[in-house]
Enzyme design. Structure first.
Site, PDB file in Angstrom:
ATOM      1  N   THR A  23     -91.423 -30.224 -76.971  1.00 39.15           N
ATOM      2  CA  THR A  23     -90.533 -31.230 -76.431  1.00 39.15           C
ATOM      3  C   THR A  23     -89.985 -30.749 -75.100  1.00 39.15           C
ATOM      4  O   THR A  23     -89.695 -29.570 -74.921  1.00 39.15           O
ATOM      5  CB  THR A  23     -89.412 -31.612 -77.426  1.00 39.15           C
ATOM      6  OG1 THR A  23     -88.776 -32.799 -76.972  1.00 39.15           O
ATOM      7  CG2 THR A  23     -88.401 -30.501 -77.630  1.00 39.15           C
ATOM      8  N   CYS A  29     -79.254 -32.349 -75.226  1.00 37.93           N
ATOM      9  CA  CYS A  29     -79.968 -32.611 -76.481  1.00 37.93           C
ATOM     10  C   CYS A  29     -80.298 -31.285 -77.171  1.00 37.93           C
ATOM     11  O   CYS A  29     -80.272 -30.231 -76.546  1.00 37.93           O
ATOM     12  CB  CYS A  29     -81.264 -33.364 -76.208  1.00 37.93           C
ATOM     13  SG  CYS A  29     -81.064 -35.003 -75.501  1.00 37.93           S
ATOM     14  N   HIS A  46     -85.989 -33.904 -81.613  1.00 40.13           N
ATOM     15  CA  HIS A  46     -85.267 -33.873 -80.336  1.00 40.13           C
ATOM     16  C   HIS A  46     -84.127 -34.882 -80.454  1.00 40.13           C
ATOM     17  O   HIS A  46     -84.320 -36.073 -80.242  1.00 40.13           O
ATOM     18  CB  HIS A  46     -86.236 -34.252 -79.217  1.00 40.13           C
ATOM     19  CG  HIS A  46     -85.650 -34.186 -77.841  1.00 40.13           C
ATOM     20  ND1 HIS A  46     -86.359 -33.691 -76.774  1.00 40.13           N
ATOM     21  CD2 HIS A  46     -84.447 -34.558 -77.326  1.00 40.13           C
ATOM     22  CE1 HIS A  46     -85.624 -33.776 -75.668  1.00 40.13           C
ATOM     23  NE2 HIS A  46     -84.458 -34.301 -75.991  1.00 40.13           N
TER      24      HIS A  46
END
Length: 161
Positions: A23, A29, A46
């Site tokens: 990711t 995040c 994520h």
């Protein structure tokens, strides 16, 4: 044949050895990698936000929230069975923005990390490594054969978890 599987923002993917999950763009995040060492099946989530409860919309995307995404991903890793023996590694949760006043967005990276830690603890999944905080973005690459994770930061440093 090894597949490289990309996980987008507010998403998760589950696969098995020898695949690689990755990711990009982990700022505030958090990337959560959960792995079963016996089956060598793992997932990467994520998440963007810590908690879905302040939102009333019934059409929420569960993959966006730590409190919803982690249990969904774990259920898929374990085929809905009890999750004994799972382990986790996390990255992200940076402080990407400066806010002059407290609001819903302030300290979102830190709040995301805390929510992820709480949910994993509640589910009995130990975090065996982490690379969180700071003020720089990250990319997370998970090798499902070994559960080695490479964290690449925006300043081009590579850290192995």
């Amino acid at each position: 044949m090894i597949s490289r599987i990309k996980v987008g923002i507010s998403d998760y993917k589950v696969s098995g050895s020898p695949d690689v999950l990755m990711t990009l763009g982990l700022g505030s995040c958090v990337g959560i990698a959960v792995y079963d060492p016996k089956t060598r099946i793992g997932g990467l989530s994520h998440i963007m936000l810590p908690d879905s409860t302040p939102f009333s919309n019934r059409d929420l995307k569960p993959e966006k929230f730590a409190d919803l995404a982690i249990p969904l991903m774990v259920s898929k890793i374990t085929n809905g069975k009890f999750n004994i023996g799972l382990i986790a590694k996390i990255a992200g949760g940076a402080s990407m923005f400066n806010f002059s006043e407290l609001n819903m967005c302030s300290n979102i990276g830190e709040r995301n990390v805390l929510a992820v830690k709480e949910k994993l603890k509640e589910m009995g999944i130990p975090i065996i490594a982490s690379h969180t905080g700071g003020n720089i973005g990250r990319t997370m690459v998970v090798n499902l054969d070994t559960f080695e994770i490479n964290i690449m930061t925006a300043n081009r440093e590579i850290t192995k978890l």
